[in-house]
Design a protein around this motif. Structure first.
Motif, mmCIF file in Angstrom:
data_model
loop_
_atom_site.group_PDB
_atom_site.id
_atom_site.type_symbol
_atom_site.label_atom_id
_atom_site.label_comp_id
_atom_site.label_asym_id
_atom_site.label_seq_id
_atom_site.Cartn_x
_atom_site.Cartn_y
_atom_site.Cartn_z
ATOM 1 N N GLY A 119 42.221 24.268 25.854
ATOM 2 C CA GLY A 119 41.257 23.986 24.805
ATOM 3 C C GLY A 119 39.794 24.131 25.155
ATOM 4 O O GLY A 119 38.952 24.008 24.271
ATOM 5 N N LEU A 120 39.427 24.364 26.399
ATOM 6 C CA LEU A 120 38.025 24.542 26.751
ATOM 7 C C LEU A 120 37.570 25.922 26.304
ATOM 8 O O LEU A 120 38.352 26.880 26.315
ATOM 9 N N GLU A 121 36.311 26.033 25.900
ATOM 10 C CA GLU A 121 35.787 27.318 25.429
ATOM 11 C C GLU A 121 35.885 28.363 26.542
ATOM 12 O O GLU A 121 35.657 28.065 27.713
ATOM 13 N N GLU A 122 36.203 29.593 26.170
ATOM 14 C CA GLU A 122 36.501 30.636 27.155
ATOM 15 C C GLU A 122 35.332 30.909 28.090
ATOM 16 O O GLU A 122 35.499 30.970 29.314
ATOM 17 N N GLY A 123 34.144 31.091 27.551
ATOM 18 C CA GLY A 123 32.984 31.406 28.393
ATOM 19 C C GLY A 123 32.663 30.306 29.372
ATOM 20 O O GLY A 123 32.340 30.554 30.540
ATOM 21 N N VAL A 124 32.746 29.089 28.925
ATOM 22 C CA VAL A 124 32.453 27.945 29.790
ATOM 23 C C VAL A 124 33.527 27.799 30.864
ATOM 24 O O VAL A 124 33.222 27.575 32.040
ATOM 25 N N ALA A 125 34.778 27.932 30.467
ATOM 26 C CA ALA A 125 35.873 27.749 31.410
ATOM 27 C C ALA A 125 35.809 28.761 32.543
ATOM 28 O O ALA A 125 35.871 28.394 33.721
ATOM 29 N N PHE A 126 35.684 30.045 32.196
ATOM 30 C CA PHE A 126 35.686 31.070 33.237
ATOM 31 C C PHE A 126 34.444 30.989 34.114
ATOM 32 O O PHE A 126 34.530 31.049 35.342
ATOM 33 N N THR A 127 33.271 30.854 33.501
ATOM 34 C CA THR A 127 32.036 30.835 34.287
ATOM 35 C C THR A 127 32.008 29.653 35.253
ATOM 36 O O THR A 127 31.698 29.816 36.436
ATOM 37 N N ALA A 128 32.300 28.474 34.744
ATOM 38 C CA ALA A 128 32.241 27.284 35.593
ATOM 39 C C ALA A 128 33.259 27.357 36.724
ATOM 40 O O ALA A 128 32.929 27.082 37.885
ATOM 41 N N CYS A 129 34.466 27.746 36.412
ATOM 42 C CA CYS A 129 35.507 27.784 37.441
ATOM 43 C C CYS A 129 35.236 28.852 38.495
ATOM 44 O O CYS A 129 35.482 28.634 39.687
#
Length: 112
Positions: free
Chosen positions: A78-88
């Protein structure tokens, strides 16, 4: 037109900083040589071996790969795609570099 101007200004600034750094370093070295300083002064930095460089790149790549996997996992819950990939990617890549630092330090202590 604005995009071209901004790009030109950015590259001009980067070139200016690098040019100023190199010319200042050259002048400092010439002044030291003229005053009779030893040439070994310029080679005082610790050099990394090819193995250490490859270790750093390998652990960074492993961290980025794990970041992509974790980003996809967080995206599915459920996390937004851009936020999830960038942060991880940044967190896992940073952890890989941190692990590489400690591993290189441990290997350097054994070789002393």
């Amino acid at each position: 037109m604005v995009e071209i101007l901004v790009t030109l200004i950015i590259f001009s600034c980067i070139f200016g900083v690098i040019y100023t750094f190199l010319t200042t370093r050259n002048r400092e070295r010439l002044a030291l040589i003229e005053n009779g300083a030893d040439a070994k002064l310029f080679n005082s930095g610790k050099k990394y071996s090819l193995g250490q460089f490859i270790l750093n790149i390998a652990l960074l790549a492993i961290g980025v790969g794990a970041g992509v996997l974790f980003g996809a996992l967080f995206n599915t819950i459920g996390l937004e795609e851009g936020v999830a990939f960038t942060a991880c990617i940044f967190i896992c890549g940073g952890l890989g570099l941190l692990g590489s630092y400690f591993l290189n330090r441990k290997l350097a202590e054994k070789n002393i």
